[in-house]
Design a protein around this motif. Structure first.
Motif, short mmCIF file in Angstrom:
data_model
loop_
_atom_site.label_atom_id
_atom_site.label_comp_id
_atom_site.label_asym_id
_atom_site.label_seq_id
_atom_site.Cartn_x
_atom_site.Cartn_y
_atom_site.Cartn_z
N LEU A 839 0.82 -1.20 0.00
CA LEU A 839 0.00 0.00 0.00
C LEU A 839 0.86 1.25 0.00
CD1 LEU A 839 -2.75 -1.06 2.57
CD2 LEU A 839 -3.00 -0.85 0.09
N GLY A 840 1.96 1.21 0.71
CA GLY A 840 2.89 2.34 0.68
C GLY A 840 3.45 2.56 -0.71
N PHE A 841 3.72 1.48 -1.43
CA PHE A 841 4.22 1.59 -2.80
C PHE A 841 3.16 2.22 -3.70
CE2 PHE A 841 4.39 -0.69 -6.98
CZ PHE A 841 5.45 0.02 -7.52
N VAL A 842 1.90 1.78 -3.58
CA VAL A 842 0.82 2.36 -4.39
C VAL A 842 0.66 3.84 -4.06
CG1 VAL A 842 -1.64 2.25 -4.91
CG2 VAL A 842 -0.35 0.14 -4.55
N ALA A 843 0.68 4.19 -2.76
CA ALA A 843 0.56 5.59 -2.38
C ALA A 843 1.72 6.41 -2.95
CB ALA A 843 0.52 5.72 -0.86
N SER A 844 2.91 5.83 -2.95
CA SER A 844 4.07 6.53 -3.51
C SER A 844 3.89 6.78 -5.00
CB SER A 844 5.33 5.69 -3.25
OG SER A 844 6.48 6.35 -3.75
N ASN A 849 3.51 11.54 -9.43
CA ASN A 849 3.23 11.66 -10.86
C ASN A 849 3.25 10.33 -11.60
OD1 ASN A 849 3.05 14.44 -10.51
ND2 ASN A 849 5.21 14.77 -10.99
N LEU A 850 2.93 9.25 -10.90
CA LEU A 850 2.88 7.94 -11.53
C LEU A 850 1.50 7.31 -11.36
CD1 LEU A 850 6.36 6.65 -10.31
CD2 LEU A 850 5.75 7.18 -12.66
N GLN A 851 0.46 8.17 -11.20
CA GLN A 851 -0.87 7.65 -10.94
C GLN A 851 -1.43 6.86 -12.12
OE1 GLN A 851 0.03 10.77 -10.78
NE2 GLN A 851 -1.26 12.11 -12.04
N ARG A 877 -2.28 0.03 10.75
CA ARG A 877 -1.47 0.51 9.64
C ARG A 877 -2.19 0.29 8.32
NH1 ARG A 877 3.49 -3.17 10.47
NH2 ARG A 877 1.73 -4.60 10.78
N SER A 878 -2.81 -0.88 8.15
CA SER A 878 -3.57 -1.15 6.93
C SER A 878 -4.74 -0.19 6.80
CB SER A 878 -4.07 -2.59 6.92
OG SER A 878 -2.99 -3.50 6.94
N ALA A 879 -5.44 0.07 7.91
CA ALA A 879 -6.58 0.99 7.86
C ALA A 879 -6.15 2.37 7.40
CB ALA A 879 -7.24 1.06 9.23
N LYS A 880 -5.04 2.84 7.94
CA LYS A 880 -4.56 4.16 7.56
C LYS A 880 -4.15 4.20 6.09
CE LYS A 880 -0.38 5.54 8.09
NZ LYS A 880 0.94 6.00 8.56
N MET A 881 -3.33 3.26 5.66
CA MET A 881 -2.86 3.25 4.28
C MET A 881 -4.02 3.00 3.31
SD MET A 881 0.28 4.02 4.43
CE MET A 881 0.63 3.70 2.70
N ALA A 883 -7.25 3.78 3.69
CA ALA A 883 -8.06 4.99 3.57
C ALA A 883 -7.32 6.04 2.73
CB ALA A 883 -8.38 5.54 4.95
N ASN A 884 -6.03 6.15 2.94
CA ASN A 884 -5.22 7.13 2.19
C ASN A 884 -5.29 6.85 0.69
OD1 ASN A 884 -3.36 8.94 1.29
ND2 ASN A 884 -1.75 8.35 2.72
N VAL A 885 -5.07 5.61 0.30
CA VAL A 885 -5.06 5.27 -1.12
C VAL A 885 -6.46 5.39 -1.71
CG1 VAL A 885 -4.54 3.46 -2.80
CG2 VAL A 885 -3.05 3.78 -0.82
N LEU A 886 -7.49 4.97 -0.98
CA LEU A 886 -8.86 5.11 -1.48
C LEU A 886 -9.21 6.57 -1.74
CD1 LEU A 886 -10.77 2.54 0.74
CD2 LEU A 886 -10.59 2.51 -1.75
N LEU A 887 -8.79 7.44 -0.84
CA LEU A 887 -9.06 8.86 -1.02
C LEU A 887 -8.45 9.38 -2.31
CD1 LEU A 887 -10.20 11.48 0.15
CD2 LEU A 887 -8.06 11.76 1.40
N ARG A 888 -7.27 8.90 -2.62
CA ARG A 888 -6.60 9.36 -3.84
C ARG A 888 -7.15 8.68 -5.09
NH1 ARG A 888 -2.16 12.28 -2.54
NH2 ARG A 888 -1.52 12.20 -0.35
N LEU A 889 -7.74 7.51 -4.94
CA LEU A 889 -8.27 6.79 -6.10
C LEU A 889 -9.70 7.20 -6.46
CD1 LEU A 889 -7.12 3.08 -5.68
CD2 LEU A 889 -6.46 4.67 -7.47
N LEU A 890 -10.43 7.79 -5.52
CA LEU A 890 -11.84 8.07 -5.74
C LEU A 890 -12.10 8.85 -7.02
CD1 LEU A 890 -14.63 7.65 -4.58
CD2 LEU A 890 -14.34 9.73 -3.25
N PRO A 891 -11.31 9.88 -7.36
CA PRO A 891 -11.59 10.61 -8.61
C PRO A 891 -11.58 9.72 -9.85
CG PRO A 891 -10.07 11.85 -7.24
CD PRO A 891 -10.22 10.51 -6.59
N ALA A 892 -10.90 8.59 -9.80
CA ALA A 892 -10.85 7.72 -10.99
C ALA A 892 -12.21 7.14 -11.32
CB ALA A 892 -9.85 6.59 -10.76
#
Length: 996
Positions: A839-844, A849-851, A877-881, A883-892
């Motif tokens: 999940l950290g890799f996906v968030a990174s 600029n690699l979305q 840790r999974s819950a935090k990561m 939620a973070n990634v979902l928030l960034r993916l929602l616009p897709a």
């Protein structure tokens, strides 16, 4: 025989089985015989074990203590009496509330009768101690409610102890009674006073009640008078009574009224006893505890002036009694530290006014002068007693100096007295045995102590730099100019002092209106003077390993101030290469020389490369080859070789590409050949079984990695050489699948990216494919950490690499998440940790600029399902990561309404589960680290849903179970109202209202 018949009826001998005969004298004698048997180590072990079992069983019977109490007064056998007292104490501790008032009164009476008889029976000391403890256990249970007259009863027995005793024995009887009373007071301190701090909440409250009643009923005053009267009769009382009186006074003084002890009579007695050969340590303990009493700063200053500390110290002549000197050192240290705290106290009741501050500073200066006498003591146990005071004093001075205050009175004198003490204390013991079995542990303790001394030396440098320089210049000149007349302790200590000088001076004053002055440049002449003194003295050839180590550390720290001349540089480097350093017979010196040589090459790379590179190659090249299997141990171990390879790369680059190519071919070329030989055709998937060969290949890869670490950039002339090393190394992984090899390969790739940069990207997916074959969670985390570093560093330039690796990593993560593992097992924890790393890799990728790598992947729906499970799962840790990634993916999902509906209806309940999971407890240290960020992420996500898809959010919340919100609120209401929990409850109420 009787015991065997009783034992046959069961494992334990209960009261019901023997109460009909236990009252008979024969049965009581039988119990006493068992106690004696149990206490005799010479008895047959089997018989003794039976006796122990019998005695333990008897003690646990409901009325067994009554038999013991009835037999106690007539018994003179010490082990038996101890057993009886233990049985009575055991009953009070565990079954006392079940006793009737008649039994309690009888028990109190037995204890009092024992005290009344003790002056005649003269019990031994051990028995007196056990009796007093047993009685105070009863006192703690009875006083003050049930036995308010305890002190009156005991006082009466003590006073009348000698009434029925023949005249010639009255003094001894009275002394015995006094002894018992004094021990009772010590037992009260142990079992009542101490437990007001360390016991349970109920015990602390009850014991505090006992202390308060002892004060309110006036018993404390009588107890103190009792002690003082005994101490005043120093000529007639025994040492035992005097010692018990002083010990009791020192323990009670911390919590009783200060006026009971801070008066002319008590202080005069204590001053007198400070000179008594056998009682002085206890007398000083009393004074130390008196000084330590908590009170306002002004009252504390008045108390310490009243005690006349200087007079106490003057009376304590140095008589060679280390225990007493150690106790006196603790007293002086306590006085000084209390003065420092009084001086520092601000905005508190009773703080010192200006006049009192002036008195306190003068007083503190006198105390510190006395403390320095203890610090200079030859025995470390004595000298260390006052070290906290000296440290506190200098910290206070430094704080004042930083605040702009001028130098304090007597500061220079203290520094000048302290410097020779520090010099002496920093030295090794001349008799230190470096070959002793525990020498390394003892040396570690000494160096920890020396580190504390170096901090004091640094404070001296900050406060009085001119005095320190003058002192050190004189000492270094005297020692280094006459090395033959000094042993290793003096030489090593002097080098350590010079070493400690570097960087410890105050910042140089900036010119008016001008920029700040560089401290290193400002003090360069001084540092250059000392390093020149060291290099020209010949101390590097001193034949002791501690001196050689100190020399290497010193010249490395000062190396930037070595003249950039061929002669000075060659002398510095030569001392590290020959038998003074890396060719030394002492392994520790060799290792330190290699480590410090790397530092010197980093700081002075231009000068060393220009003047010494050829000499270094000539000296080191034969020793830098990897050690083939079966070869004898080399001069340099693998750690030293790695440092030397890195140093050689630094020097080679400093001389330019042509020399870098030549050196690289000389050092890395043989490594590449050996790697190629380890990969004959058709053997890539065949593991190497020979452990020596495996270690040899691991060493080769590690050396190549460290050489590449030292390169600023790979020269074009050897690019093919290094690419060949990389190719061979990753292909070797299936043959050498050890964790060490994987780590070295990953290090090599990391350093290749740093030096080769974008040129390695086309080959990077192929290289990483070998590492990604392993599904070990630890390996996965390391690989993903490496990829995260690459995405942060190179961002969009890494897109081709990320596009090739993303499917492989995602599929592997999804496969691991579906494995059936035992909940709470180590395997589950490893899988979760690997998932968090993914999940950290996906968030990174999304942040750098690699979305598009994620959004355009055909595995995106699978990824989102995994994210929903993580966001609603039990791991913080999974819950935090998640939620973070979902928030960034929602616009897709905005381009596909159907996907949005499914997404929101799936995500909202999962996020609620994650945010209000039962494990999300603010008292849980694991979860508490993530609560605030989880709330922030969840609010952002819900805000996004509310703004973009309010109807979908309403539907999703409405689809929750009817009692969901009440259940969540119930979970939150179970614990204290921490700030994070209040935020969560407020957020939940807002959600509830929006869905109602």
């Amino acid at each position: 025989g009787k015991r065997e018949k009783r034992d046959a009826g069961g494992d334990r001998v209960g009261w019901a089985a023997c109460e009909s005969i236990i009252t008979t004298r024969s049965m009581a004698d039988d119990l006493e015989n068992a106690i004696v048997c149990m206490s005799d180590e010479g008895v047959d072990p089997e018989l003794r074990a039976k006796a122990v079992e019998y005695c333990n069983s008897f003690m646990s019977t409901p009325d067994g203590w009554k038999v013991c109490a009835s037999r106690l007064l007539g018994c003179t056998n010490v082990p038996v009496v101890i057993y009886y007292l233990s049985a009575m104490e055991n009953m009070v501790l565990y079954r006392y509330e079940t006793c009737g008032e008649g039994d309690r009164a009888e028990l109190r009476n037995v204890y009092l009768q024992w005290i009344s008889r003790a002056p005649k029976t003269r019990p031994v000391m051990a028995l007196r101690n056990i009796f007093c403890r047993s009685l105070i256990v009863l006192f703690r249970a009875e006083y003050p409610e049930r036995w308010p007259t305890f002190f009156q009863d005991v006082f009466g027995l003590i006073k009348g102890a000698a009434e029925d005793v023949p005249e010639g024995e009255r003094a001894a009887a009275q002394e015995m009674a006094t002894d018992i009373f004094l021990r009772l007071l010590l037992a009260i301190d142990e079992l009542v006073v101490t437990l007001t701090v360390t016991g349970t909440a109920h015990e602390r409250a009850h014991n505090q009640l006992i202390k308060d009643r002892m004060k309110d009923d006036g018993y404390i005053g009588g107890i103190v008078n009792f002690w003082v009267n005994e101490l005043a009769n120093c000529q007639t009382n025994s040492l035992e009574v005097m010692s018990l009186s002083l010990e009791g006074l020192s323990k009670y003084v911390t919590w009783i009224d200060v006026n009971l002890v801070a008066n002319d009579r008590v202080v005069a007695i204590l001053h007198q006893l400070v000179t008594h050969p056998s009682l002085r340590s206890l007398a000083v303990q009393c004074l130390t505890q008196l000084v330590a009493k908590g009170m306002q700063p002004s009252e504390k200053l008045t108390l310490m002036e009243y005690i006349r500390v200087e007079r106490v110290a003057e009376q304590a002549m140095w008589v060679g009694d280390e225990d007493f000197e150690e106790e006196m050192g603790r007293f002086v240290n306590r006085v000084g530290t209390e003065l420092v705290q009084a001086i520092r106290a601000e905005n508190v009741p009773g703080q010192l006014d200006e006049a009192a501050q002036d008195r306190a500073w003068r007083f503190l200066l006198r105390v510190v002068q006395q403390a320095l006498s203890f610090t200079a003591h030859e025995y470390d146990d004595v000298s260390e007693t006052c070290m906290p005071l000296v440290v506190e004093y200098f910290q206070t001075l430094k704080g004042l100096r930083r605040a702009g205050a001028p130098a304090s009175e007597g500061e220079a004198d203290v520094v000048l007295r302290l410097l020779p003490i520090l010099e002496n204390k920093m030295r090794y013991d001349p008799d230190f045995d470096f070959a002793a079995p525990r020498a390394s542990d003892e040396e570690y303790v000494f160096k920890e102590y020396r580190t504390q001394l170096q901090r004091l030396f640094a404070a001296c440098c900050m406060l009085r730099p001119e005095d320190v320089v003058q002192f050190l210049r004189k000492r270094a000149s005297a020692v280094l100019g006459n090395l033959g007349t000094h042993d290793f302790t003096v030489v090593e200590g002097t080098l350590t002092l010079v070493y400690s000088l570097y960087g410890r001076f105050p910042p140089p004053p900036a010119p008016s209106g001008g920029p700040a002055v560089c401290a290193k440049a400002h003090y360069h002449p001084l540092y250059a003077e000392f390093v020149e003194m060291v290099l020209s003295s010949g101390v590097s050839a001193y034949q002791h390993h501690t001196v050689q180590l100190a020399y290497l550390d010193l010249v490395t720290r000062f190396c930037e101030h070595v003249p950039r001349t061929p002669e000075a540089t060659r002398e510095l480097v030569g001392s590290m290469l020959d038998n003074r350093g890396m060719s030394s017979a002492h392994p520790t010196v060799r290792g330190r020389a290699a480590y410090q040589f790397l530092k010197v090459c980093t700081k002075l790379k231009q000068a060393v490369a220009q003047f010494c590179l050829e000499d270094i190659l000539k000296a080191l090249l034969p020793a830098l080859r990897p050690t083939p299997p079966g070869a004898p141990p080399p001069l340099h171990d693998k750690w030293e070789k790695r440092q030397l390879y890195e140093a050689m790369a630094i020097l080679a680059c400093a001389r330019g590409d042509a020399v870098a190519v030549e050196v690289s071919q000389a050092l890395v070329g043989p490594l590449a050949e050996d790697l190629a030989r380890a990969l004959p055709p058709g053997s890539e998937d065949t593991p190497i079984e020979d452990a020596d060969v495996v270690r040899y290949l691991e060493e080769i890869v590690s050396l190549a990695s460290h050489y590449m670490k030292g390169l600023s950039e790979v020269p074009a002339g050897v690019m093919g050489l290094f690419q060949g090393v990389l190719d061979s190394t990753v292909r070797l992984l299936p043959r050498v699948p050890t964790d060490s090899m994987r780590n070295f390969v990953l290090q090599l790739l990391h350093r290749a990216v740093e030096t080769i940069r974008e040129q390695i990207f086309p080959s990077l997916p192929q290289y990483l494919s070998y590492l990604l074959r392993s599904d070990n969670p630890d390996h996965v985390q390391r690989n993903l950490a490496f990829l995260n570093q690459l995405t942060v560093r190179f961002r969009g330039h890494l897109a081709p690499v990320a596009e090739q690796l993303f499917p492989t990593l995602t599929e592997a993560t999804l496969r691991r998440s579906q494995l059936a593992v035992t909940p709470g097992s180590e395997e589950e924890r490893e899988i979760v940790s690997a998932g968090v790393a993914y999940l950290g890799f996906v968030a990174s990728l999304l942040q750098n600029n690699l979305q598009d790598v994620v959004l355009k992947s055909p595995l995106l729906p699978n990824l989102c399902s995994f994210l929903v499970g993580a966001a609603g799962g039990p791991d913080p840790r999974s819950a935090k990561m998640g939620a973070n990634v979902l928030l960034r993916l929602l616009p897709a999902y905005q381009s596909s309404p159907d996907s949005v509906v499914a997404f929101v209806h799936e995500v909202v309940p999962a996020l609620l589960r994650g945010l209000f999971h039962r494990r999300l407890d603010t008292d849980d240290p694991v979860w508490s680290m993530y609560i605030a960020e989880n709330i922030k992420l969840q609010r952002a996500l819900y805000s996004h849903l509310t703004d973009r898809y309010p109807q979908l959010l309403q539907e999703a919340l409405g689809n929750l179970p009817a009692n969901a919100f009440e259940a969540y609120m119930g979970i939150l209401g179970q614990e204290k109202e921490a700030d994070a929990r209040k935020q969560m409850k407020g957020f939940l109420r807002a959600l509830h209202q929006s869905s109602s």
